[in-house]
Design a protein around this motif. Structure first.
Motif, mmCIF file in Angstrom:
data_model
loop_
_atom_site.group_PDB
_atom_site.id
_atom_site.type_symbol
_atom_site.label_atom_id
_atom_site.label_comp_id
_atom_site.label_asym_id
_atom_site.label_seq_id
_atom_site.Cartn_x
_atom_site.Cartn_y
_atom_site.Cartn_z
ATOM 1 N N ASN A 1 0.826 -1.218 0.000
ATOM 2 C CA ASN A 1 0.000 0.000 0.000
ATOM 3 C C ASN A 1 0.858 1.265 0.000
ATOM 4 O OD1 ASN A 1 -2.410 -1.562 0.171
ATOM 5 N ND2 ASN A 1 -2.095 -1.761 2.379
ATOM 6 N N GLY A 2 1.942 1.234 -0.758
ATOM 7 C CA GLY A 2 2.800 2.401 -0.876
ATOM 8 C C GLY A 2 3.785 2.582 0.262
ATOM 9 N N GLU A 3 3.722 1.718 1.274
ATOM 10 C CA GLU A 3 4.651 1.795 2.408
ATOM 11 C C GLU A 3 5.808 0.812 2.183
ATOM 12 O OE1 GLU A 3 4.488 3.722 5.049
ATOM 13 O OE2 GLU A 3 2.428 4.477 5.082
ATOM 14 N N LEU A 4 7.014 1.235 2.564
ATOM 15 C CA LEU A 4 8.168 0.362 2.442
ATOM 16 C C LEU A 4 8.031 -0.789 3.431
ATOM 17 C CD1 LEU A 4 10.864 -0.089 1.039
ATOM 18 C CD2 LEU A 4 11.951 1.285 2.815
ATOM 19 N N LEU A 5 8.065 -2.008 2.920
ATOM 20 C CA LEU A 5 7.885 -3.205 3.735
ATOM 21 C C LEU A 5 9.203 -3.934 3.974
ATOM 22 C CD1 LEU A 5 5.582 -4.960 4.988
ATOM 23 C CD2 LEU A 5 5.622 -6.295 2.875
ATOM 24 N N GLU A 6 10.073 -3.902 2.957
ATOM 25 C CA GLU A 6 11.311 -4.666 3.049
ATOM 26 C C GLU A 6 12.370 -4.071 2.129
ATOM 27 O OE1 GLU A 6 12.451 -9.117 1.575
ATOM 28 O OE2 GLU A 6 10.679 -8.949 2.881
ATOM 29 N N LYS A 7 13.608 -4.063 2.599
ATOM 30 C CA LYS A 7 14.730 -3.626 1.780
ATOM 31 C C LYS A 7 15.891 -4.596 2.003
ATOM 32 C CE LYS A 7 18.343 -0.138 1.397
ATOM 33 N NZ LYS A 7 18.969 1.023 2.025
ATOM 34 N N ARG A 8 16.391 -5.142 0.909
ATOM 35 C CA ARG A 8 17.494 -6.102 1.000
ATOM 36 C C ARG A 8 18.695 -5.567 0.226
ATOM 37 N NH1 ARG A 8 16.274 -11.275 2.807
ATOM 38 N NH2 ARG A 8 14.055 -11.612 3.280
ATOM 39 N N SER A 9 19.836 -5.493 0.904
ATOM 40 C CA SER A 9 21.071 -5.029 0.277
ATOM 41 C C SER A 9 22.003 -6.223 0.132
ATOM 42 C CB SER A 9 21.727 -3.943 1.130
ATOM 43 O OG SER A 9 20.850 -2.847 1.317
ATOM 44 N N SER B 1 25.891 -8.758 3.373
ATOM 45 C CA SER B 1 24.545 -8.469 2.882
ATOM 46 C C SER B 1 23.594 -8.347 4.069
ATOM 47 C CB SER B 1 24.075 -9.587 1.940
ATOM 48 O OG SER B 1 24.937 -9.695 0.828
ATOM 49 N N ILE B 2 22.710 -7.371 4.000
ATOM 50 C CA ILE B 2 21.800 -7.131 5.122
ATOM 51 C C ILE B 2 20.370 -6.953 4.638
ATOM 52 C CG2 ILE B 2 23.553 -6.118 6.630
ATOM 53 C CD1 ILE B 2 22.599 -3.377 5.814
ATOM 54 N N ALA B 3 19.425 -7.172 5.551
ATOM 55 C CA ALA B 3 18.001 -7.031 5.237
ATOM 56 C C ALA B 3 17.345 -6.105 6.250
ATOM 57 C CB ALA B 3 17.318 -8.399 5.242
ATOM 58 N N HIS B 4 16.475 -5.232 5.739
ATOM 59 C CA HIS B 4 15.708 -4.309 6.580
ATOM 60 C C HIS B 4 14.233 -4.701 6.467
ATOM 61 C CE1 HIS B 4 19.093 -1.252 6.508
ATOM 62 N NE2 HIS B 4 19.366 -2.003 5.457
ATOM 63 N N PHE B 5 13.575 -4.906 7.614
ATOM 64 C CA PHE B 5 12.154 -5.243 7.625
ATOM 65 C C PHE B 5 11.401 -4.144 8.364
ATOM 66 C CE2 PHE B 5 14.493 -9.251 7.443
ATOM 67 C CZ PHE B 5 13.926 -9.839 6.312
ATOM 68 N N PHE B 6 10.303 -3.680 7.767
ATOM 69 C CA PHE B 6 9.547 -2.558 8.314
ATOM 70 C C PHE B 6 8.130 -3.003 8.701
ATOM 71 C CE2 PHE B 6 12.722 -0.961 5.428
ATOM 72 C CZ PHE B 6 13.295 0.104 6.119
ATOM 73 N N GLU B 7 7.684 -2.492 9.835
ATOM 74 C CA GLU B 7 6.336 -2.791 10.324
ATOM 75 C C GLU B 7 5.655 -1.480 10.696
ATOM 76 O OE1 GLU B 7 4.203 -5.020 14.126
ATOM 77 O OE2 GLU B 7 6.289 -5.489 13.607
ATOM 78 N N LEU B 8 4.453 -1.272 10.189
ATOM 79 C CA LEU B 8 3.704 -0.039 10.445
ATOM 80 C C LEU B 8 2.673 -0.270 11.541
ATOM 81 C CD1 LEU B 8 2.917 2.875 9.688
ATOM 82 C CD2 LEU B 8 1.387 1.912 7.961
#
Length: 309
Positions: free
Chosen positions: A82-90, A103-110
């Protein structure tokens, strides 16, 4: 246009470079890369390497690839809800092999049960916990507090907002120590309203550097003045000053860089694609004759092809 691909460098450092202070979660779109219209992919080539960007139909960045050579490259993947950043993987690849250790992973929760709150968890591909961030927003939607927790402890960054005599100032404080302040004000010059943004950076709570930027009503950067802090005189001293000039379409035509007694002028020449959006596909910088090329594909071109079939 005036960004000159500054964002291309900055966005790769986005969340993973939060050693100094946390930053608000940002979603990147085609506009951040000086692109217009329904762009699907953009391949940027310079003498320094190649960058590849992929966007979804809403214009959100979904993938970026930074190539240093054919066998060494970094990949960043973005997922949204829904337009919100949910996950970013580098992800890091060296000698064409995936390197999980870097390598790292970012997980987002609203969380919207009261005021908006975003929780970010950062872990390595080796399943090692790195950082946890909690971003708190007020009832106006402004970021007011960021809490960082890792194995070394907990840090709190407060964001203060103040309005005074037409000036709007945002101040970042890490554990109550000033890190950065951004003051925005307006002025009239030659009958036109200009926005002035003064950004001050602090080192261990003491003034260190500053940048003053002037924008026109179309958000085009007109002037950029850099400052260093003189400890003896206890004031900011101007150093490099850059002025920017644009054509009638808002494309950067030239910039003049003044540093002490030396002055350098750069001029920009563009070649555009034939699409309605009018994206440039080649940029030449004179007098060095350095150039950047872009190969762009569009979603609408795919739609038109399907209609013809």
């Amino acid at each position: 246009m005036a960004k000159n691909y500054l964002n291309i460098i900055l966005f790769t450092l986005f969340i993973s470079s939060l050693c100094c202070y946390a930053q608000e979660v940002k979603v990147f779109t085609v506009k951040d890369f000086d692109l217009k219209d329904s762009v699907k992919t953009c391949l940027v080539s310079t003498k320094y390497g190649k960058e590849e960007y992929n966007f979804n139909k809403k214009g959100l960045l979904t993938k970026s690839v930074t190539r240093y050579s054919d066998s060494d490259y970094d990949v960043v993947l973005y997922k949204y809800a829904n337009g919100e950043l949910l996950e970013k993987r580098s992800e890091t690849y060296r000698d064409n092999k995936f390197d999980p250790s870097t390598s790292i992973a970012h997980f987002f929760e609203l969380d919207t049960t009261s005021n908006r709150k975003v929780i970010e968890k950062i872990i390595s591909y080796d399943k090692e916990f790195l950082d946890n961030y909690i971003y708190h927003y007020d009832d106006k939607g402004d970021l007011v507090r960021m809490i960082r927790t890792n194995n070394e402890g907990t840090d709190e960054t407060l964001v203060e907002y103040k309005k005074y005599k037409g000036e709007y100032t945002v101040t970042y404080l890490l554990n109550e120590v000033p890190l950065k302040s951004i003051r925005t004000s307006n002025r009239k010059k030659n009958g036109a309203v200009q926005k002035i943004v003064l950004t001050k950076e602090f080192l261990k709570g003491e003034p260190n550097k500053a940048i003053e930027e002037v924008f026109d009503v179309n958000e085009l950067l007109l002037e950029r003045q850099e400052f260093d802090y003189n400890v003896t005189e206890k004031k900011f001293v101007p150093t490099v000053r850059t002025t920017y000039n644009y054509d009638k379409n808002g494309m950067l035509e030239s910039e003049i860089i003044a540093d002490g007694n030396s002055t350098e002028k750069k001029e920009y020449i563009y070649q555009f694609d034939g699409e309605e959006g009018g994206n440039w596909i080649k940029k030449i910088i004179k007098p060095d004759n350095a150039y950047t090329t872009r190969k762009i594909t569009y979603y609408k071109a795919e739609s038109e092809k399907k209609e013809e079939e």
